[in-house]
Design an enzyme around this catalytic site. Structure first.
Site, short mmCIF file in Angstrom:
data_model
loop_
_atom_site.label_atom_id
_atom_site.label_comp_id
_atom_site.label_asym_id
_atom_site.label_seq_id
_atom_site.Cartn_x
_atom_site.Cartn_y
_atom_site.Cartn_z
N ASP A 184 6.29 -15.75 -2.67
CA ASP A 184 6.78 -14.64 -1.84
C ASP A 184 7.88 -13.93 -2.62
OD1 ASP A 184 7.98 -12.96 0.00
OD2 ASP A 184 8.27 -14.50 1.54
N VAL A 185 7.66 -12.68 -3.00
CA VAL A 185 8.62 -11.98 -3.85
C VAL A 185 9.94 -11.71 -3.15
CG1 VAL A 185 6.87 -10.87 -5.29
CG2 VAL A 185 7.71 -9.68 -3.24
N TYR A 228 8.53 4.00 2.59
CA TYR A 228 7.80 3.82 1.34
C TYR A 228 8.35 4.72 0.24
CZ TYR A 228 3.85 3.41 -1.89
OH TYR A 228 3.07 3.19 -3.00
N LYS A 231 10.25 3.64 -3.38
CA LYS A 231 9.79 3.97 -4.73
C LYS A 231 10.84 4.76 -5.50
CE LYS A 231 5.90 1.79 -4.35
NZ LYS A 231 5.63 0.57 -5.13
N THR A 256 -7.57 1.18 -4.10
CA THR A 256 -7.19 -0.21 -3.91
C THR A 256 -7.43 -0.62 -2.46
OG1 THR A 256 -4.93 0.40 -3.29
CG2 THR A 256 -5.37 0.02 -5.65
#
Length: 260
Positions: free
Chosen positions: A57-58, A149, A153, A184
């Site tokens: 889990d990052v 989001y 970024k 994706t």
């Protein structure tokens, strides 16, 4: 190809999409690759040739420290970090909950930070380590309804610059790729969300989104992986602090169209 012979790479978000494609490209060119991700036992996809898989889990610092330790214990070194783990949630600023904001920033920014933080000592030890973050064109421009989001970024690009400057003397380079629409599982999930939910309507919407790019289509994950591999390799030895668009010309195109 043997571009990465003798090198060891860690790819977070490596079980699907861009991360999986990056792990595949690096392995096919000679690297020993550990792809990290989340998923219940037995649910992870088959690993490409030369790719090991690890659950991590990052957003969990202990897990990320342990992951790097596992890579070093098994392979003795770490040359490349590709931080590809990311999620997308929809909503403008008033629609986004504090919990939703934290979820996106935790994975997309904190996750990249923790991966870099714990990988850097090993990357420094090589004298020529490389970090590649998977960012987005939405670090520069934005759609409607993606407040968390696009903020994540933009922060990721700033982190890229910071690491590039801080680590230049150690020989570690840090760069980011900034894709536009890529075919994706995450893009397909978005297409189902904004269509009638069927595979056919999702495919039609993805095709429609592709037409907004000057090249007339969305990218394949392997096309972004090629840019990642370039930035991770010796051919990019004098490139650091760069946010490279891989966008089919999207950022080059003005929104105003002159009538024919």
């Amino acid at each position: 190809m043997t571009e990465f012979d003798g090198k060891v790479a860690l790819v977070t978000g490596g079980f699907s999409g861009i991360g999986q494609a990056a792990a595949d490209v690096l392995a096919r060119r000679g690297a020993r690759v550990v792809a990290a991700g989340l998923g219940p036992p037995g649910a992870t996809p088959p690993a490409p040739h030369g790719v090991e898989q690890a659950q991590a889990d990052v957003t969990d610092e202990t897990a990320m420290a342990s992951l790097v330790d596992q890579v070093l214990a098994r392979h003795g070194r770490l040359d490349i970090l590709v931080a590809s783990a990311g999620i997308q949630r929809y909503g403008n600023t008033t629609q986004t909950t504090a919990e939703g904001w934290d979820e996106v920033l935790d994975v997309n920014v904190k996750g990249a930070f923790l991966a870099a933080k714990h990988a850097l000592p090993a990357l420094r030890a090589t004298g020529c380590g490389a970090i590649v973050f998977v960012s987005s064109v939405q670090a520069f421009v934005t759609q409607t309804g993606v407040a968390a989001y696009t903020a994540s970024k933009g922060a990721l690009n700033a982190l890229t610059r910071s690491i590039a400057v801080d680590e230049a003397a150690s020989g570690v380079r840090a760069n980011a790729v900034c894709p536009a629409s890529v075919d994706t599982p995450m893009l397909r999930a978005a297409a189902r969300k904004f269509s009638d939910g069927s595979d056919a309507s999702a495919a039609a919407l993805v095709e429609s989104w592709g037409r907004s790019h000057p090249l007339g289509r969305v990218a394949r994950p392997d096309e972004v992986a090629e840019a990642i591999a370039f930035l991770a390799g010796d051919r990019a030895s004098f490139i650091t602090g760069v946010a490279l668009p891989v966008d089919g010309g999207l950022l080059a195109q003005a929104a105003v169209v002159i009538p024919q």
